[in-house]
Write a protein that holds these residues in place. Structure first.
Motif, PDB file in Angstrom:
ATOM      1  N   GLY A 106       0.811  -1.217   0.000  1.00  0.00           N
ATOM      2  CA  GLY A 106       0.000   0.000   0.000  1.00  0.00           C
ATOM      3  C   GLY A 106       0.845   1.268   0.000  1.00  0.00           C
ATOM      4  O   GLY A 106       2.051   1.253   0.260  1.00  0.00           O
ATOM      5  N   TRP A 107       0.162   2.369  -0.297  1.00  0.00           N
ATOM      6  CA  TRP A 107       0.852   3.653  -0.416  1.00  0.00           C
ATOM      7  C   TRP A 107       1.328   4.188   0.924  1.00  0.00           C
ATOM      8  O   TRP A 107       2.328   4.897   0.997  1.00  0.00           O
ATOM      9  N   LYS A 108       0.602   3.875   1.986  1.00  0.00           N
ATOM     10  CA  LYS A 108       1.003   4.391   3.306  1.00  0.00           C
ATOM     11  C   LYS A 108       2.385   3.862   3.678  1.00  0.00           C
ATOM     12  O   LYS A 108       3.259   4.614   4.079  1.00  0.00           O
ATOM     13  N   VAL A 109       2.579   2.566   3.526  1.00  0.00           N
ATOM     14  CA  VAL A 109       3.883   1.969   3.827  1.00  0.00           C
ATOM     15  C   VAL A 109       4.887   2.340   2.744  1.00  0.00           C
ATOM     16  O   VAL A 109       6.050   2.633   3.020  1.00  0.00           O
ATOM     17  N   GLY A 110       4.422   2.362   1.488  1.00  0.00           N
ATOM     18  CA  GLY A 110       5.297   2.671   0.363  1.00  0.00           C
ATOM     19  C   GLY A 110       5.875   4.079   0.418  1.00  0.00           C
ATOM     20  O   GLY A 110       6.971   4.322  -0.064  1.00  0.00           O
ATOM     21  N   LEU A 111       5.152   5.011   0.992  1.00  0.00           N
ATOM     22  CA  LEU A 111       5.681   6.359   1.172  1.00  0.00           C
ATOM     23  C   LEU A 111       6.383   6.524   2.510  1.00  0.00           C
ATOM     24  O   LEU A 111       7.212   7.408   2.673  1.00  0.00           O
ATOM     25  N   ALA A 112       6.031   5.695   3.493  1.00  0.00           N
ATOM     26  CA  ALA A 112       6.672   5.797   4.803  1.00  0.00           C
ATOM     27  C   ALA A 112       8.134   5.368   4.736  1.00  0.00           C
ATOM     28  O   ALA A 112       8.990   5.960   5.405  1.00  0.00           O
ATOM     29  N   VAL A 113       8.454   4.374   3.918  1.00  0.00           N
ATOM     30  CA  VAL A 113       9.836   3.882   3.830  1.00  0.00           C
ATOM     31  C   VAL A 113      10.780   4.964   3.321  1.00  0.00           C
ATOM     32  O   VAL A 113      11.772   5.293   3.980  1.00  0.00           O
ATOM     33  N   PRO A 114      10.529   5.596   2.148  1.00  0.00           N
ATOM     34  CA  PRO A 114      11.451   6.651   1.713  1.00  0.00           C
ATOM     35  C   PRO A 114      11.441   7.860   2.638  1.00  0.00           C
ATOM     36  O   PRO A 114      12.470   8.528   2.803  1.00  0.00           O
ATOM     37  N   THR A 115      10.293   8.154   3.259  1.00  0.00           N
ATOM     38  CA  THR A 115      10.242   9.287   4.190  1.00  0.00           C
ATOM     39  C   THR A 115      11.126   9.022   5.395  1.00  0.00           C
ATOM     40  O   THR A 115      11.892   9.901   5.820  1.00  0.00           O
TER      41      THR A 115
END
Length: 185
Positions: A106-115
């Protein structure tokens, strides 16, 4: 990155979910506030990248200025090779691993990693800040730009000699004479 991550985390910052396979015509398009939030994230990301990317290579090269001159050339060659290699590896990870995580978790985890990785890199930079060699910039950093703009404004109606006259343009000895173009006047 935080702004983009928040666009995935905050329900009001994104359009309502819909099932594109079941009924694509019933999906609500993004509203102006959703687009504004997303574009603001892209703007912040672009400004940040524009401020960091051109400076990071030169800042890294400055760290080797204390090495002896005869070794510095080889050290800088290794540094630049490693720099460009790491950029390539980071790009490959970004377009494979991060996209895989976004598709499967999902996008929540997918954006949390690079952040989180971005925050980790910023924290490590700030923690090591006392160890870096920092060259002081010129106090009159924008004076050269201002002088160029002032000279351009002052000379905007300058008369240029005919292109047939020889020796009026600066050129090196034994080089072909290059005449300025009228299109860039």
């Amino acid at each position: 990155m935080v702004f983009l991550w928040l666009s995935a985390m905050i329900p009001g910052a994104r359009p309502p979910p819909c099932d594109m396979r079941a009924s694509p015509e019933l999906c609500a398009p993004p509203e102006a506030r959703h687009m504004a939030w997303l574009l603001a994230g892209f703007v912040f990301l672009s400004v940040g990248a524009g401020g960091v990317r051109p400076c990071s290579m030169a800042f890294g090269a400055d760290q080797f200025s204390r090495h002896p001159k005869e070794r510095r050339s080889r050290i800088l060659q290794v540094y630049f090779n490693a720099y460009y290699g790491s950029i390539g590896v980071a790009f490959m990870v970004a377009v494979t691993v991060v996209v895989y995580v976004q598709d499967n978790l999902g996008w929540k985890v997918g954006l949390a990693v690079p952040t989180c990785l971005m925050l980790l890199s910023a924290a490590s930079f700030l923690l090591g800040s006392g160890l870096y060699i920092k060259d002081r910039g010129s106090k009159r950093m924008f004076a050269g730009i201002g002088a160029a703009v002032a000279a351009a404004v002052r000379n905007r109606r300058a008369w240029l000699p005919a292109k047939t006259e020889d020796g009026v343009y600066h050129h090196l000895k034994d080089c072909k004479l290059t005449v300025p173009t009228d299109r860039l006047r």
